[in-house]
Design a protein around this motif. Structure first.
Motif, mmCIF file in Angstrom:
data_model
loop_
_atom_site.group_PDB
_atom_site.id
_atom_site.type_symbol
_atom_site.label_atom_id
_atom_site.label_comp_id
_atom_site.label_asym_id
_atom_site.label_seq_id
_atom_site.Cartn_x
_atom_site.Cartn_y
_atom_site.Cartn_z
ATOM 1 N N GLU A 19 -13.659 -19.135 0.970
ATOM 2 C CA GLU A 19 -14.906 -19.897 1.299
ATOM 3 C C GLU A 19 -14.361 -21.258 2.099
ATOM 4 O OE1 GLU A 19 -17.913 -20.947 -1.484
ATOM 5 O OE2 GLU A 19 -18.536 -19.067 -1.504
ATOM 6 N N ARG A 20 -13.411 -22.014 1.608
ATOM 7 C CA ARG A 20 -12.961 -23.087 2.010
ATOM 8 C C ARG A 20 -11.958 -22.946 2.962
ATOM 9 N NH1 ARG A 20 -12.336 -28.652 -1.310
ATOM 10 N NH2 ARG A 20 -11.279 -29.881 0.442
ATOM 11 N N TYR A 21 -10.963 -22.013 2.992
ATOM 12 C CA TYR A 21 -9.973 -22.215 4.023
ATOM 13 C C TYR A 21 -9.827 -21.049 5.027
ATOM 14 C CZ TYR A 21 -8.625 -25.229 0.316
ATOM 15 O OH TYR A 21 -8.577 -26.376 -0.647
ATOM 16 N N LYS A 36 1.366 -18.883 4.119
ATOM 17 C CA LYS A 36 0.753 -19.104 5.428
ATOM 18 C C LYS A 36 0.072 -20.584 5.646
ATOM 19 C CE LYS A 36 -1.356 -14.346 4.226
ATOM 20 N NZ LYS A 36 -2.283 -13.431 3.940
ATOM 21 N N LEU A 37 0.293 -20.736 6.916
ATOM 22 C CA LEU A 37 -0.544 -22.103 7.463
ATOM 23 C C LEU A 37 -2.184 -21.624 7.376
ATOM 24 C CD1 LEU A 37 -0.275 -24.790 8.802
ATOM 25 C CD2 LEU A 37 -0.254 -23.348 10.809
ATOM 26 N N VAL A 38 -2.934 -22.558 6.561
ATOM 27 C CA VAL A 38 -4.292 -22.551 6.641
ATOM 28 C C VAL A 38 -4.943 -23.900 7.089
ATOM 29 C CG1 VAL A 38 -4.321 -21.017 4.543
ATOM 30 C CG2 VAL A 38 -4.164 -23.459 4.170
ATOM 31 N N ARG A 39 -6.053 -23.857 7.626
ATOM 32 C CA ARG A 39 -6.964 -24.750 7.808
ATOM 33 C C ARG A 39 -8.006 -25.064 6.818
ATOM 34 N NH1 ARG A 39 -7.757 -23.656 12.613
ATOM 35 N NH2 ARG A 39 -6.315 -25.053 13.632
ATOM 36 N N ASP A 40 -8.519 -26.395 6.180
ATOM 37 C CA ASP A 40 -9.462 -26.573 5.306
ATOM 38 C C ASP A 40 -10.639 -26.822 6.244
ATOM 39 O OD1 ASP A 40 -11.171 -27.629 3.509
ATOM 40 O OD2 ASP A 40 -10.001 -29.116 2.797
ATOM 41 N N ARG A 41 -11.744 -25.950 6.141
ATOM 42 C CA ARG A 41 -12.864 -25.692 6.739
ATOM 43 C C ARG A 41 -13.694 -27.005 6.740
ATOM 44 N NH1 ARG A 41 -13.549 -20.059 7.804
ATOM 45 N NH2 ARG A 41 -12.813 -18.823 6.078
ATOM 46 N N GLU A 42 -13.509 -27.611 5.501
ATOM 47 C CA GLU A 42 -14.256 -28.936 5.131
ATOM 48 C C GLU A 42 -13.738 -30.177 6.306
ATOM 49 O OE1 GLU A 42 -14.622 -29.840 1.171
ATOM 50 O OE2 GLU A 42 -15.828 -28.041 0.937
ATOM 51 N N LEU A 315 -7.121 -32.484 -3.734
ATOM 52 C CA LEU A 315 -8.154 -31.769 -3.698
ATOM 53 C C LEU A 315 -9.287 -32.128 -4.606
ATOM 54 C CD1 LEU A 315 -6.896 -28.270 -2.586
ATOM 55 C CD2 LEU A 315 -7.635 -29.925 -1.150
ATOM 56 N N GLY A 316 -9.050 -33.147 -5.312
ATOM 57 C CA GLY A 316 -10.161 -33.779 -6.423
ATOM 58 C C GLY A 316 -9.855 -32.937 -7.694
ATOM 59 N N GLN A 317 -8.680 -32.147 -7.945
ATOM 60 C CA GLN A 317 -8.646 -31.486 -9.250
ATOM 61 C C GLN A 317 -8.021 -32.299 -10.290
ATOM 62 O OE1 GLN A 317 -6.669 -28.347 -7.484
ATOM 63 N NE2 GLN A 317 -8.448 -27.163 -7.058
ATOM 64 N N SER A 318 -8.443 -32.034 -11.513
ATOM 65 C CA SER A 318 -7.605 -32.736 -12.630
ATOM 66 C C SER A 318 -6.684 -31.767 -13.201
ATOM 67 C CB SER A 318 -8.881 -33.083 -13.656
ATOM 68 O OG SER A 318 -9.263 -32.084 -14.171
ATOM 69 N N ILE A 319 -6.104 -32.256 -14.017
ATOM 70 C CA ILE A 319 -5.011 -31.446 -14.726
ATOM 71 C C ILE A 319 -5.830 -30.347 -15.460
ATOM 72 C CG2 ILE A 319 -4.707 -32.885 -16.503
ATOM 73 C CD1 ILE A 319 -1.687 -31.076 -15.500
#
Ligand SMILES: Nc1ncnc2c1ncn2[C@@H]1O[C@H](COP(=O)(O)OP(=O)(O)OP(=O)(O)O)[C@@H](O)[C@H]1O
Length: 360
Positions: A19-21, A36-42, A315-319
């Motif tokens: 969904e996101r990339y 792979k090289l990916v693009r963040d859609r956001e 990406l705003g993720q905690s541990i």
């Protein structure tokens, strides 16, 4: 298709990879998966994404790689961005190093001039010094794990990658096992004691690998390979254990540089440390300003480095979220999905209407 992998509340929609990339192209593949090289859609940001198949292959070693990489923040280390889940894979998202491997750069040229080799080596050493200052040894330093990134000013910047064999002395015991890539492995790692249980200093072993990297850049071949029998691994190991190397007649390498290599290619109790390398006259020649600043900073504050597990990553993720994602991936692929109206319509078109099992 529907919502993709069903996840626990923390591993939410934002982590659904597809969904996101969007995938731009494949960068290559290794023993553990494809990158792979990916693009963040956001935000449109380009990133490198390493795909690791969900299931048994996601083990404590993968978890260790991710948790260590996540704590690393330095201009000469590929930045960890976060993790994501697709139906089949755990995806590690990282900063994209657009210039490829230093290995390919050297392979294209055969060998490079001493000034250029020093320029890359200085950056490598600053990245490794940072790792060591936060208690991490890399254990697989080699030209293939030194990527290049083109900076805005056009200068290539070295980015160390692949923390698959790394260890943190704050999180783990001292290293004992023989890991790494044969041509780059230090003698004490090849023979860590007869029982195989004797520990070695992973940081001092990293210094040896840095020396091999420098030698290959300057000479275009591996220092401990027998020049007349390059593919003979047994001979290479013997030469490594004896610290036996030489310079081919056609190479012109300065005495100062040879002195530095002679301080690296010795048994571990006599080997120069990363900090001493940073004071060596050859290393200090033409040292870029940014690395001089880096040295003064890391010499004071980061040397007392702590592994900070509480920080939120890019990406705003905690541990906790990262760990949960890994745990989810350990449980295997998620092919169950919830169908929406479009999915059902598509299946009706394809197979005619009828009854289907949907979701769980
Ligand atoms: N952050 C990145 N930016 C650009 N290219 C990358 C990045 N990370 C990996 N690559 C490239 O992707 C390819 C595959 O990398 P990957 O880490 O999956 O395998 P490997 O390092 O070749 O092998 P292994 O993991 O088995 O040691 C390599 O060519 C590597 O240089």
């Amino acid at each position: 298709m529907g919502d993709g992998p069903s996840t626990s509340p923390l591993v939410g929609k934002a982590l659904n990879f597809d969904e996101r990339y969007e995938v731009v192209k494949e960068l290559g593949s290794g023993n553990f998966g494809v990158t792979k090289l990916v693009r963040d859609r956001e935000g449109g940001e380009l990133m490198a994404a390493k795909f690791l198949e969900r299931g048994d292959r996601i083990d404590t070693n993968v978890e260790r790689e991710i948790l260590i990489h996540r704590t690393m923040t330095h201009p000469n280390i590929v930045k960890f961005k976060g993790v994501s889940l697709s139906q089949a894979d755990l995806v590690i998202l990282m900063e994209y190093a657009s210039g490829g491997e230093l290995f390919s750069h050297i392979q294209k040229k055969g060998k490079i001039p001493e000034n250029e080799a020093r320029y890359f080596f200085q950056q490598l050493i600053c990245g490794v010094a940072y790792c060591h200052s936060v208690g991490v040894c890399h254990r697989d330093l080699k030209l293939e794990n030194a990527l290049l990134h083109q900076e805005q000013d056009g200068a290539p910047r070295v980015k160390i990658c692949d923390f698959g064999y790394s260890k943190s002395n704050l999180l783990h015991s001292n290293p004992k096992s023989t890991v790494g890539t044969p041509a780059y492995i230090a003698p004490e790692v090849l023979t860590p004691g007869n029982s195989g249980q004797q520990q070695y200093d992973g940081q001092i072993a990293d210094v040896w690998s840095c020396g091999v990297l420098l030698y290959v850049m300057l000479v275009g071949s591996y220092p401990f390979e027998d020049p007349t029998d390059q593919r003979n691994l047994r001979k290479s190991i013997q030469r490594t254990l004896a610290c036996k190397y030489s310079f081919p007649g056609h190479t012109s390498i300065s005495e100062e540089c040879k002195h530095l290599l002679s301080r690296i290619f010795v048994l571990c109790d006599k080997r120069i440390t990363i900090e001493e390398i940073r004071k060596h006259p050859w290393f200090l020649q033409n040292l870029p300003m940014e690395l001089q600043i880096d040295m003064s900073v890391s010499g004071s504050s980061t040397s007392a480095g702590q592994v900070n597990q509480s920080e939120i990553n890019d990406l705003g993720q905690s541990i906790e979220e990262v760990k949960l994602c890994i745990k989810e991936a350990m449980q295997g692929p998620k092919y169950d999905f919830i169908m929406d109206d479009d999915d059902i319509e598509m299946m009706n078109d394809e197979y005619g209407s009828g009854e289907y099992m949907v979701g769980e």
